[in-house]
Write an enzyme that holds these catalytic residues in place. Sequence first.
Site, PDB file in Angstrom:
ATOM      1  N   ASP A 173      55.594  13.270  56.310  1.00  0.00           N
ATOM      2  CA  ASP A 173      56.025  12.433  55.220  1.00  0.00           C
ATOM      3  C   ASP A 173      57.307  12.898  54.915  1.00  0.00           C
ATOM      4  OD1 ASP A 173      56.219  10.712  53.008  1.00  0.00           O
ATOM      5  OD2 ASP A 173      55.120  11.994  51.831  1.00  0.00           O
TER       6      ASP A 173
HETATM    7  C1  SPV Z   1      52.964   9.424  48.286  1.00  0.00           C
HETATM    8  O1  SPV Z   1      51.619   9.193  48.287  1.00  0.00           O
HETATM    9  O2  SPV Z   1      53.393   9.121  49.191  1.00  0.00           O
HETATM   10  C2  SPV Z   1      53.644   9.964  47.201  1.00  0.00           C
HETATM   11  C3  SPV Z   1      52.888  10.748  46.377  1.00  0.00           C
HETATM   12  O3  SPV Z   1      54.722  10.008  46.980  1.00  0.00           O
HETATM   13  S1  SPV Z   1      53.138  12.446  46.781  1.00  0.00           S
HETATM   14  O4  SPV Z   1      52.521  12.582  47.969  1.00  0.00           O
HETATM   15  O5  SPV Z   1      52.548  13.003  45.698  1.00  0.00           O
HETATM   16  O6  SPV Z   1      54.470  12.889  46.912  1.00  0.00           O
HETATM   17 MG    MG Z   2      55.789   9.102  48.843  1.00  0.00          MG
END
Ligand code: SPV
Ligand code: MG
Length: 553
Positions: free
Chosen positions: A54
């Site tokens: 991510d």
């Molecule tokens: C997501 O779910 O992509 C978020 C929340 O942005 S977090 O993983 O807490 O950043």
């Molecule tokens: Mg996110």
Amino acid sequence: MNKAKRLRELFSREGVIKIVGAHDGLTAKLVEHHDFDGVWASGFEVSASHAVPDANILTMTQYLEAASIMNEAVSIPVVADCDTGYGNSNNVAHLVKKYEAAGIAAVTLEDKKFPKVNSYIPGRQELASTAEFVGKILAAKNAQQSDAFMVIARLEALIAGWGQEEALRRAHAYVEAGADAILIHSKQTTPIEVVQFAQAWDFSAPLVIIPTSYPMITLDEVNRLGIKMVIYANQGIRASIKAINKVLAKIKAEGLHAVNDDIVPMSEVFKLQGMPEMKEHEKIFLTSEEEPVQVVILAAGAPRNQESLEPLLRDIPLACLDINGKPLLQRNVETLNKCKLYRTSVVRGYKKELLNIEGVDYIDNPKYQSEHVLSSIMCAESVLRGKTIILYADILFDGSLIDRLKSLEADFVVVVDNSFSKSLQRNKKLELVATKEALPRGDRVLTYDRLYNVERMGCQLPDERTCAEFIGVAMFSKKGIEIFKREYHKAYAEYRDKPLGEAPNVLRATLVDFLQYLIELGYNVKALQVNSGWMEIHTFENYKYACSMVSAI
Ligand code: SPV
Ligand code: MG
């Protein structure tokens, strides 16, 4: 109402809005099925579903496509996680146009530097300057087309360790720039940071939280703090990874049979995919050269005069009898499918919950105990359209019989068998048919598809008239079925209290009673003579014989 308006309405109502993370149409649909208020198109989940970090490895168009798929799968609003906006304020203006046009209700933009890294990853958590991020909010608000669309500004100051003061200072600047809500993010394992922030906040815009690392916070607390929306960001995908791992490990260790209770039936997936709706649409829109044929199987009746089968039929309807590994109804439906007949409705009554094989529609006859076969047929009135085959549920037939029948053109055809004298001791009221012409007799007869004219039908025909037995299979042309319905409604008005055929009234009438009535009205009912291709299941002997005749499974 469009979904952005719906989300605005949720923000203006009492109570905490609860939205849940998803990454595709299926997971979004599950969120909706559990009655949450909206879907969080999570950047983390979408990245994970591509098995990449991510960290803006995917492109804006990939996130947008995933969010659009989720949005199309549900009727609740989708809030899309747009990370830092995939670049600078130019990219933000572009993404807002695209996301809004795709029907997304709101976007969140976070004040980190592009490319971002997931907030829970220690190390590089670099904040953009306030000026840069304010520019992005201004660009976003300027780009949106409708007033309802929401831009949620996400603060990462606490994640980056810059403290409450900086967070509050930035929050005010973002609201000034037009942010419709403030998402205050924290990775603490208690709610302490968001509690402090909420207590210091002036609520010039509503607050949103993602309590992933502090799940102990209750909705009551959230409400008391004045926080308006919670995002359960990623529990779905984490649950699915655990469940898949468990099942795969079990299959490896114990074999496929061991996991039946750990997985949903295929039918549940079909439902989520919208297969039932597609089938309904097919009925209306899928046209072909060949006229589609409707089949109605009459399976409502309780057992009657069937002593030898009584112990079995106490618990199940006859159509559920297991014929060598498959229910009778399923065997017949498979035969119909082989004959390219795919529109089958089954009329249920007795033990109806047990009639649940796939691939057919069900119609219930709640009066199956007090009324008779004709009423069951008319329970299916809404599907009696076009060429229609009506079948009793207590027979087993082969495809050649059905193929012959469906190729015929007459308005009313009953299938008859004149090899019935041996079976007169079957302890059953036979439904008899007398034809104007003599039916051919003998084992080896060649009738092609010759049709005979029916003179009379009923259980009490004089012996000299009796020619054949009605086997419980009838076909009506498109015109024939319209006549059938029309005459039924007239008869329904007229024969509520007087005999119809051999029945005391129209409600107690059988199909045969009604066909006899049609003959008396001057309609031409034809008979198709067969000596093979079917058998009835009326006694335990019939049942054993049927099992011996068909191949297993
Ligand atoms: C997501 O779910 O992509 C978020 C929340 O942005 S977090 O993983 O807490 O950043
Ligand atoms: Mg996110």
